[in-house]
Design a protein around this motif. Structure first.
Motif, PDB file in Angstrom:
ATOM      1  N   GLU A  18      11.005   2.930   7.999  1.00 24.69           N
ATOM      2  CA  GLU A  18      10.206   3.404   6.775  1.00 24.69           C
ATOM      3  C   GLU A  18      11.214   4.546   7.371  1.00 24.69           C
ATOM      4  OE1 GLU A  18       6.047   3.366   6.870  1.00 24.69           O
ATOM      5  OE2 GLU A  18       5.734   4.294   5.813  1.00 24.69           O
ATOM      6  N   ARG A  83      10.365   0.678   3.490  1.00 26.48           N
ATOM      7  CA  ARG A  83       9.496   0.383   4.058  1.00 26.48           C
ATOM      8  C   ARG A  83       9.624  -1.149   4.134  1.00 26.48           C
ATOM      9  NH1 ARG A  83       4.554  -2.562   4.898  1.00 26.48           N
ATOM     10  NH2 ARG A  83       4.390  -2.695   2.949  1.00 26.48           N
ATOM     11  N   ARG A  84      10.483  -1.329   5.341  1.00 28.19           N
ATOM     12  CA  ARG A  84      10.612  -2.777   5.953  1.00 28.19           C
ATOM     13  C   ARG A  84       9.448  -4.022   5.288  1.00 28.19           C
ATOM     14  NH1 ARG A  84      12.403  -7.656   5.581  1.00 28.19           N
ATOM     15  NH2 ARG A  84      13.682  -8.617   7.366  1.00 28.19           N
ATOM     16  N   THR A  85       9.164  -4.989   4.955  1.00 25.12           N
ATOM     17  CA  THR A  85       8.076  -5.886   4.876  1.00 25.12           C
ATOM     18  C   THR A  85       8.874  -6.695   5.823  1.00 25.12           C
ATOM     19  OG1 THR A  85       8.990  -6.673   2.974  1.00 25.12           O
ATOM     20  CG2 THR A  85       6.984  -4.443   3.054  1.00 25.12           C
ATOM     21  N   PHE A  86       7.973  -7.874   6.073  1.00 26.65           N
ATOM     22  CA  PHE A  86       8.307  -9.122   6.871  1.00 26.65           C
ATOM     23  C   PHE A  86       9.658  -9.624   6.555  1.00 26.65           C
ATOM     24  CE2 PHE A  86       8.352 -13.799   7.151  1.00 26.65           C
ATOM     25  CZ  PHE A  86       8.103 -13.446   8.522  1.00 26.65           C
ATOM     26  N   HIS A  90       9.943  -2.468   0.745  1.00 24.92           N
ATOM     27  CA  HIS A  90       9.397  -1.985  -0.059  1.00 24.92           C
ATOM     28  C   HIS A  90       9.701  -0.874  -0.645  1.00 24.92           C
ATOM     29  CE1 HIS A  90       4.332  -0.568  -0.512  1.00 24.92           C
ATOM     30  NE2 HIS A  90       5.514  -0.235  -1.595  1.00 24.92           N
ATOM     31  N   HIS A 138       4.823   0.215  -7.152  1.00 23.50           N
ATOM     32  CA  HIS A 138       5.347  -0.311  -6.123  1.00 23.50           C
ATOM     33  C   HIS A 138       6.325  -1.151  -6.190  1.00 23.50           C
ATOM     34  CE1 HIS A 138       2.291   1.275  -2.808  1.00 23.50           C
ATOM     35  NE2 HIS A 138       1.953   1.307  -4.080  1.00 23.50           N
ATOM     36  N   PHE A 140       8.547  -5.056  -4.761  1.00 19.17           N
ATOM     37  CA  PHE A 140       8.687  -6.081  -3.748  1.00 19.17           C
ATOM     38  C   PHE A 140      10.326  -6.144  -3.667  1.00 19.17           C
ATOM     39  CE2 PHE A 140       4.507  -4.462  -3.179  1.00 19.17           C
ATOM     40  CZ  PHE A 140       3.754  -4.381  -2.025  1.00 19.17           C
TER      41      PHE A 140
END
Length: 143
Positions: A18, A83-86, A90, A138, A140
């Motif tokens: 992040e 930010r890294r998501t699964f 993001h 936001h 993704f």
């Protein structure tokens, strides 16, 4: 020039992929935001390579468009968070305007009217949260 959180060569742990950078909202900050995103993606790619070659460029393009819109339509500072998501990244762009972005007709003379549509096309999901202090966009994207 970015202010706020330090951008350095410290390796990111899996839990802390992040980054955050604040900008005063000047025209040159669009490039600075893109470079900040590029640094984040470089660190992320060393730990977790993207699924496809287009992921990197798509994220940089979305960050560039969101930063350009913040400078053009929301005078004042803006904040970029990545930010890294699964399954992706993001991107959050906070600016000082409370006006929700809307698609505009394309203007061949100025080239305007492409950015917001481009963001919607490249992202898996886009949402806008308006507050008294501005808005958060936001986005993704796959990684």
């Amino acid at each position: 020039m970015a202010t706020g959180s330090r951008w350095d060569d410290t390796p990111l742990s899996e839990e802390s992929f992040e980054r955050r950078a604040s900008f005063p909202g000047e025209l040159g900050n669009v490039t600075s935001a893109r470079l900040a995103a590029q640094d984040f993606l470089g660190a992320l790619a060393r730990a977790s390579p993207p699924a496809g070659p287009e992921s990197w460029e798509d994220i940089l393009l979305v960050v560039t468009e969101l930063a350009a819109n913040a400078v053009q339509y929301a005078p004042g500072p803006f904040v970029l968070r990545l930010r890294r998501t699964f399954d992706g990244v993001h991107v959050t762009m906070h600016d000082t305007s409370t006006v929700r972005p809307e698609p505009r007709p394309f203007s061949p003379r100025t080239g305007s009217g492409v950015g917001w549509r481009l963001v919607g096309t490249l992202c898996d999901q886009v949402s806008v949260v308006v507050t008294r202090g501005g808005k958060d966009i936001h986005a993704f994207l796959p990684w």
